[in-house]
Design a protein around this motif. Structure first.
Motif, PDB file in Angstrom:
ATOM      1  N   ALA A  22      38.021  13.245-100.206  1.00  0.00           N
ATOM      2  CA  ALA A  22      39.350  12.610-100.212  1.00  0.00           C
ATOM      3  C   ALA A  22      39.433  11.629-101.380  1.00  0.00           C
ATOM      4  N   TRP A  23      38.361  10.923-101.627  1.00  0.00           N
ATOM      5  CA  TRP A  23      38.340   9.957-102.736  1.00  0.00           C
ATOM      6  C   TRP A  23      38.520  10.670-104.080  1.00  0.00           C
ATOM      7  N   LEU A  43      42.564  16.479 -96.482  1.00  0.00           N
ATOM      8  CA  LEU A  43      41.189  16.007 -96.276  1.00  0.00           C
ATOM      9  C   LEU A  43      41.205  14.681 -95.512  1.00  0.00           C
ATOM     10  N   GLY A  44      42.145  13.793 -95.899  1.00  0.00           N
ATOM     11  CA  GLY A  44      42.245  12.491 -95.233  1.00  0.00           C
ATOM     12  C   GLY A  44      42.672  12.633 -93.778  1.00  0.00           C
ATOM     13  N   GLY A 135      41.550   0.066-100.069  1.00  0.00           N
ATOM     14  CA  GLY A 135      40.668   0.442 -98.949  1.00  0.00           C
ATOM     15  C   GLY A 135      39.950   1.756 -99.194  1.00  0.00           C
ATOM     16  N   GLY A 136      40.624   2.673 -99.903  1.00  0.00           N
ATOM     17  CA  GLY A 136      40.039   3.986-100.186  1.00  0.00           C
ATOM     18  C   GLY A 136      38.755   3.874-100.992  1.00  0.00           C
ATOM     19  N   THR A 137      38.684   2.848-101.830  1.00  0.00           N
ATOM     20  CA  THR A 137      37.459   2.652-102.605  1.00  0.00           C
ATOM     21  C   THR A 137      36.488   1.742-101.850  1.00  0.00           C
ATOM     22  N   VAL A 138      37.043   0.767-101.107  1.00  0.00           N
ATOM     23  CA  VAL A 138      36.165  -0.144-100.343  1.00  0.00           C
ATOM     24  C   VAL A 138      35.300   0.651 -99.353  1.00  0.00           C
ATOM     25  N   ILE A 139      35.858   1.685 -98.716  1.00  0.00           N
ATOM     26  CA  ILE A 139      35.066   2.445 -97.731  1.00  0.00           C
ATOM     27  C   ILE A 139      33.861   3.106 -98.419  1.00  0.00           C
ATOM     28  N   LEU A 140      34.060   3.541 -99.653  1.00  0.00           N
ATOM     29  CA  LEU A 140      32.933   4.168-100.350  1.00  0.00           C
ATOM     30  C   LEU A 140      31.856   3.148-100.691  1.00  0.00           C
ATOM     31  N   VAL A 141      32.294   1.929-101.067  1.00  0.00           N
ATOM     32  CA  VAL A 141      31.326   0.867-101.375  1.00  0.00           C
ATOM     33  C   VAL A 141      30.539   0.528-100.101  1.00  0.00           C
TER      34      VAL A 141
END
Ligand code: HEM
Ligand code: HEM
Length: 168
Positions: A22-23, A43-44, A135-141
């Motif tokens: 999704a990212w 995907l999301g 948030g979409g990037t924070v979850i990956l971090v």
């Protein structure tokens, strides 16, 4: 070594891959209106759909206790960390769905039309959409940090943590 149930293990790895995919398929702002990233939406939304059986399996099924011998506080921290990841797995698709609705973009789930959850606007989609983008990037971090901790347990503390999530 106690393990998570097969269902939880399959859902854990499948959803990790879905979130990563999704990212990679995400688009920002203007581009979304011009050329909606339908694969990103699908995907999301799969993440939102799968978090339901995952939470049911977690609450009603068996799962190993978190017992870190280093300190009881680390157990609490691990539980909070997992809860935060669950929060993102629910909040992220919902805020994305909201953002798409505000942008006036038709949302679908692998070709199946999905209704809008907010009225569309002409200009910027607003703070919740911005929250989704960040948030979409924070979850990956956070997931990366989570993976580093898991690998630290596995290879430095050598307590077999990875075996708890081993699908084979
Ligand atoms: C977006 C990616 C990820 C998310 C959202 C995620 C989320 C979670 C959550 C919520 C749990 C708690 C157990 C459950 O309820 O299923 C968990 C456990 C676990 N995860 Fe992940 N995870 C991700 C990626 C990874 C990666 C990349 C690794 C390893 C390199 C990993 C290794 C583990 C391990 C070993 C456990 C078991 C920890 C224990 O309870 O002892 N995860 N994960
Ligand atoms: C785990 C699930 C998801 C992740 C990791 C994720 C990630 C992201 C990221 C990183 C962006 C920013 C892209 C950029 O600025 O270039 C973004 C934007 C966006 N996503 Fe998602 N997303 C997810 C789920 C969803 C879902 C389910 C929908 C819709 C049904 C959606 C709709 C959107 C929209 C409309 C934007 C653009 C927002 C704007 O321009 O204000 N996302 N997403």
């Amino acid at each position: 070594m106690p393990r998570y149930s097969k269902t939880l293990i399959i859902l854990h790895w499948a959803m990790a891959l879905l979130i990563l995919a999704a990212w990679f398929t995400a688009e920002g702002g203007r581009q979304v209106r011009l050329n909606p990233p339908l694969l990103h939406f699908s995907l999301g939304l799969s993440v939102l759909l799968l978090v339901v059986p995952r939470l049911i399996a977690r609450w009603w099924g068996s799962h190993p206790r978190i017992e870190d011998p280093q300190s009881p506080w680390l157990n609490v921290a691990a539980k909070i960390g997992h809860a935060v990841l669950y929060g993102f797995m629910i909040g992220l698709p919902l805020t994305g769905w909201y953002a798409a609705s505000r942008l006036g973009v038709p949302v679908s789930f692998f070709g199946l039309p999905v209704p809008a959850i907010a009225a569309s606007v002409q200009g910027a989609p607003g703070p919740i959409a911005e929250l989704h983008e960040v948030g979409g990037t924070v979850i990956l971090v956070l997931a990366g940090l989570h993976a580093v901790i898991a690998l630290w347990h596995q290879f430095v503390l050598r307590d077999g943590t990875m075996a708890r999530m081993n699908p084979v």
